[in-house]
Design a protein around this motif. Sequence first.
Motif, PDB file in Angstrom:
ATOM      1  N   ARG A  28       0.788  -1.094  -0.108  1.00 15.05           N
ATOM      2  CA  ARG A  28       0.025  -0.066  -0.038  1.00 15.05           C
ATOM      3  C   ARG A  28       0.890   1.330   0.093  1.00 15.05           C
ATOM      4  NH1 ARG A  28      -5.142   0.133   0.581  1.00 15.05           N
ATOM      5  NH2 ARG A  28      -6.181  -1.963   0.852  1.00 15.05           N
ATOM      6  N   GLY A  29       1.994   1.156   0.393  1.00 18.66           N
ATOM      7  CA  GLY A  29       3.195   2.385   0.347  1.00 18.66           C
ATOM      8  C   GLY A  29       3.678   2.636  -0.999  1.00 18.66           C
ATOM      9  N   SER A  30       3.275   1.913  -1.979  1.00 16.09           N
ATOM     10  CA  SER A  30       3.979   2.050  -3.222  1.00 16.09           C
ATOM     11  C   SER A  30       3.412   3.434  -3.836  1.00 16.09           C
ATOM     12  CB  SER A  30       3.683   0.928  -4.453  1.00 16.09           C
ATOM     13  OG  SER A  30       4.056  -0.226  -3.787  1.00 16.09           O
ATOM     14  N   GLN A  31       4.595   4.338  -4.547  1.00 18.43           N
ATOM     15  CA  GLN A  31       4.190   5.240  -4.826  1.00 18.43           C
ATOM     16  C   GLN A  31       4.330   5.684  -6.397  1.00 18.43           C
ATOM     17  OE1 GLN A  31       6.522   7.512  -2.061  1.00 18.43           O
ATOM     18  NE2 GLN A  31       4.625   8.554  -1.588  1.00 18.43           N
ATOM     19  N   SER A  32       4.953   4.952  -6.906  1.00 17.67           N
ATOM     20  CA  SER A  32       5.621   5.054  -8.486  1.00 17.67           C
ATOM     21  C   SER A  32       5.166   3.743  -9.247  1.00 17.67           C
ATOM     22  CB  SER A  32       6.888   5.196  -8.809  1.00 17.67           C
ATOM     23  OG  SER A  32       7.487   6.253  -7.935  1.00 17.67           O
ATOM     24  N   PHE A  33       4.548   3.761 -10.259  1.00 17.83           N
ATOM     25  CA  PHE A  33       3.873   2.865 -11.104  1.00 17.83           C
ATOM     26  C   PHE A  33       4.216   2.868 -12.544  1.00 17.83           C
ATOM     27  CE2 PHE A  33       1.414   1.575  -7.464  1.00 17.83           C
ATOM     28  CZ  PHE A  33       1.230   2.676  -6.791  1.00 17.83           C
ATOM     29  N   PHE A  34       4.822   1.899 -13.262  1.00 23.50           N
ATOM     30  CA  PHE A  34       5.290   1.869 -14.776  1.00 23.50           C
ATOM     31  C   PHE A  34       4.738   0.672 -15.451  1.00 23.50           C
ATOM     32  CE2 PHE A  34       7.974   5.052 -13.147  1.00 23.50           C
ATOM     33  CZ  PHE A  34       8.698   4.822 -12.027  1.00 23.50           C
ATOM     34  N   TRP A  35       4.781   1.123 -16.830  1.00 24.28           N
ATOM     35  CA  TRP A  35       4.501   0.026 -17.681  1.00 24.28           C
ATOM     36  C   TRP A  35       5.493   0.371 -18.749  1.00 24.28           C
ATOM     37  CZ3 TRP A  35       0.782  -3.631 -17.476  1.00 24.28           C
ATOM     38  CH2 TRP A  35      -0.300  -3.438 -16.706  1.00 24.28           C
ATOM     39  N   TYR A  36       5.862  -0.905 -19.080  1.00 24.42           N
ATOM     40  CA  TYR A  36       7.037  -1.292 -19.849  1.00 24.42           C
ATOM     41  C   TYR A  36       6.382  -2.239 -21.049  1.00 24.42           C
ATOM     42  CZ  TYR A  36      10.818   0.570 -16.687  1.00 24.42           C
ATOM     43  OH  TYR A  36      11.449   1.359 -15.914  1.00 24.42           O
ATOM     44  N   ARG A  37       7.074  -2.060 -22.197  1.00 21.00           N
ATOM     45  CA  ARG A  37       6.753  -2.855 -23.301  1.00 21.00           C
ATOM     46  C   ARG A  37       7.817  -3.595 -23.627  1.00 21.00           C
ATOM     47  NH1 ARG A  37       4.699   0.629 -28.212  1.00 21.00           N
ATOM     48  NH2 ARG A  37       6.910   1.004 -28.355  1.00 21.00           N
ATOM     49  N   GLN A  38       7.870  -4.731 -23.856  1.00 18.99           N
ATOM     50  CA  GLN A  38       8.992  -5.733 -24.425  1.00 18.99           C
ATOM     51  C   GLN A  38       8.623  -6.501 -25.467  1.00 18.99           C
ATOM     52  OE1 GLN A  38      10.379  -8.657 -21.402  1.00 18.99           O
ATOM     53  NE2 GLN A  38      12.390  -8.444 -22.307  1.00 18.99           N
ATOM     54  N   TYR A  39       9.291  -6.435 -26.667  1.00 13.07           N
ATOM     55  CA  TYR A  39       9.044  -7.255 -27.815  1.00 13.07           C
ATOM     56  C   TYR A  39       9.895  -8.399 -27.584  1.00 13.07           C
ATOM     57  CZ  TYR A  39       7.025  -3.227 -30.107  1.00 13.07           C
ATOM     58  OH  TYR A  39       6.169  -2.091 -30.569  1.00 13.07           O
ATOM     59  N   SER A  40       9.289  -9.352 -28.319  1.00 18.59           N
ATOM     60  CA  SER A  40       9.913 -10.679 -28.173  1.00 18.59           C
ATOM     61  C   SER A  40      11.482 -10.705 -28.470  1.00 18.59           C
ATOM     62  CB  SER A  40       9.458 -11.802 -29.170  1.00 18.59           C
ATOM     63  OG  SER A  40      10.274 -12.819 -28.952  1.00 18.59           O
ATOM     64  N   GLY A  41      12.492 -11.218 -27.567  1.00 21.54           N
ATOM     65  CA  GLY A  41      13.877 -11.057 -27.646  1.00 21.54           C
ATOM     66  C   GLY A  41      14.632  -9.837 -27.410  1.00 21.54           C
ATOM     67  N   LYS A  42      13.665  -8.737 -26.865  1.00 25.34           N
ATOM     68  CA  LYS A  42      14.040  -7.534 -26.806  1.00 25.34           C
ATOM     69  C   LYS A  42      14.363  -7.018 -25.441  1.00 25.34           C
ATOM     70  CE  LYS A  42      14.999  -6.888 -31.197  1.00 25.34           C
ATOM     71  NZ  LYS A  42      16.466  -6.895 -31.772  1.00 25.34           N
ATOM     72  N   SER A  43      14.736  -5.951 -24.824  1.00 22.38           N
ATOM     73  CA  SER A  43      14.697  -5.332 -23.630  1.00 22.38           C
ATOM     74  C   SER A  43      13.331  -4.580 -23.456  1.00 22.38           C
ATOM     75  CB  SER A  43      15.938  -4.555 -23.123  1.00 22.38           C
ATOM     76  OG  SER A  43      16.155  -3.386 -24.112  1.00 22.38           O
TER      77      SER A  43
END
Lengths: 113, 119
Positions: A28-43
């Motif tokens: 519940r103390g979390s303050q930062s939220f992120f979405w990352y996209r990852q293509y197959s075989g990539k970072s």
Amino acid sequence: QKEVEQNSGPLSVPEGAIASLNCTYSDRGSQSFFWYRQYSGKSPELIMSIYSNGDQEDGRFTAQLNKASQYVSLLIRDSQPSDSATYLCAVNIHSGSARQLTFGSGTQLTVLP
Amino acid sequence: DGGITQSPKYLFRKEGQNVTLSCEQNLNHDAMYWYRQDPGQGLRLIYYSQIVNDFQKGDIAEGYSVSREKKESFPLTVTSAQKNPTAFYLCASSTHSSGVPILAKNIQYFGAGTRLSVL
């Protein structure tokens, strides 16, 4: 219970539809939220960040945060085949360092032409 | 071009051998991280470093070692004690700069990754 949970999918949507990806977190103390996209075989590459309740929009992407319910979601409008990838939810879980991120296992999205 | 460079892109390890994965960044970021990703899985934290000459274990540090002698560099050694090293290894960095909003200091940027396999 996992600290960050996502439906693994696969999630398939037709081209032009709205794709909805969901993520729940335990701290519940979390303050930062992120979405990352990852293509197959990539970072992973960052596509959205959100820090306060409500919606954050960037082009076809909208991140939604509800801290009371401890979930964060990503909406992709007018989905394109190029959006086909795995989407990782990341949350700063407090565990010794305020700058650690905990990642969900990802949701695989396929946009069908 | 600013960024995070990982090398090599592919690496093969023989049994009993130690191997070192390189990670270099020219973003002037203070913090650096190493993650491991197995097929169909999320990222698991191996080690992280917030300042030079200091680093902390993550969730799966056993069988790995790191050093942080320079701000730009954070090499990861996969030792022979790591019995199942086959995975995709990702290096990331983030900034502590006073010019960055505090919540944005959690943003991590990734290198292209090193794929390690066992011969």
